[in-house]
Design an enzyme around this catalytic site. Structure first.
Site: not given
Ligand code: PNS
Length: 159
Positions: A17, A41, A90
């Site tokens: 990150h 999660k 990745r």
């Molecule tokens: O580090 P991660 O868990 O891969 O991040 C995932 C994240 C936070 C980017 C994603 O879950 C997110 O954007 N969640 C917010 C809810 C949302 O907007 N969902 C629609 C996206 S398709």
């Protein structure tokens, strides 16, 4: 002015990150790291602790700020007057999910673009889950996270 949001769970922030954050900070005028509070999660660290760790490891980057968010990512991007989402890729295994997310976000917010950065090869295997798993068995995580973060993980896992 190019303002980007780098969203994620960051449970905890890894060197992978950090690599994406540092490269984004060089490319953009301003970067907001968006820490998702509640997702499906169950995180090891509270959102407050994840923000605190990120603040610590990014304190040398003057154009980076860290904020927690809840709800839709595109709403958070709009609230912060940003128009770019940055995500790290990745491996090909990340691609399906990332493409689906980027396309969905583009349908609901056509003014926002997602930019993908390929992760440094050195960290292409690395994830927060791997870090937690290794630490939970007493393994050495010093090559994967900042020393302050390693301390927090070990404390949390009673190591
Ligand atoms: O580090 P991660 O868990 O891969 O991040 C995932 C994240 C936070 C980017 C994603 O879950 C997110 O954007 N969640 C917010 C809810 C949302 O907007 N969902 C629609 C996206 S398709």
């Amino acid at each position: 002015m190019a303002v980007a949001v780098y969203p994620g769970s960051f449970d905890p922030v890894t060197l992978g990150h950090m690599d994406i954050i540092e490269r984004t900070a060089q490319m953009m005028d301003h970067v907001i790291i968006g820490v998702l509070c509640n997702n499906s999660k169950t995180p090891l660290f509270s959102a407050e602790n994840r923000v605190k760790m990120l603040l610590g490891v990014t304190s040398h980057l003057k154009n980076v700020e860290v904020k927690a968010f809840d709800g839709l990512l595109v709403d958070f991007v709009h609230q912060n007057k940003a128009d770019i989402i940055v995500r790290g890729l990745r491996a090909i295994t990340d691609f399906d999910y990332e493409l689906q997310m980027a396309q969905t976000n583009r349908v609901i917010a056509p003014d926002i673009d997602t930019v993908f950065l390929t992760t440094n090869l050195k960290y292409s295997y690395l994830s927060s889950s791997i870090v937690k798993e290794i630490a939970s068995y007493g393994g050495d995580i010093s090559g994967f996270v900042h020393p302050d973060v390693a301390r927090e993980v070990q404390k949390k896992l009673g190591r």
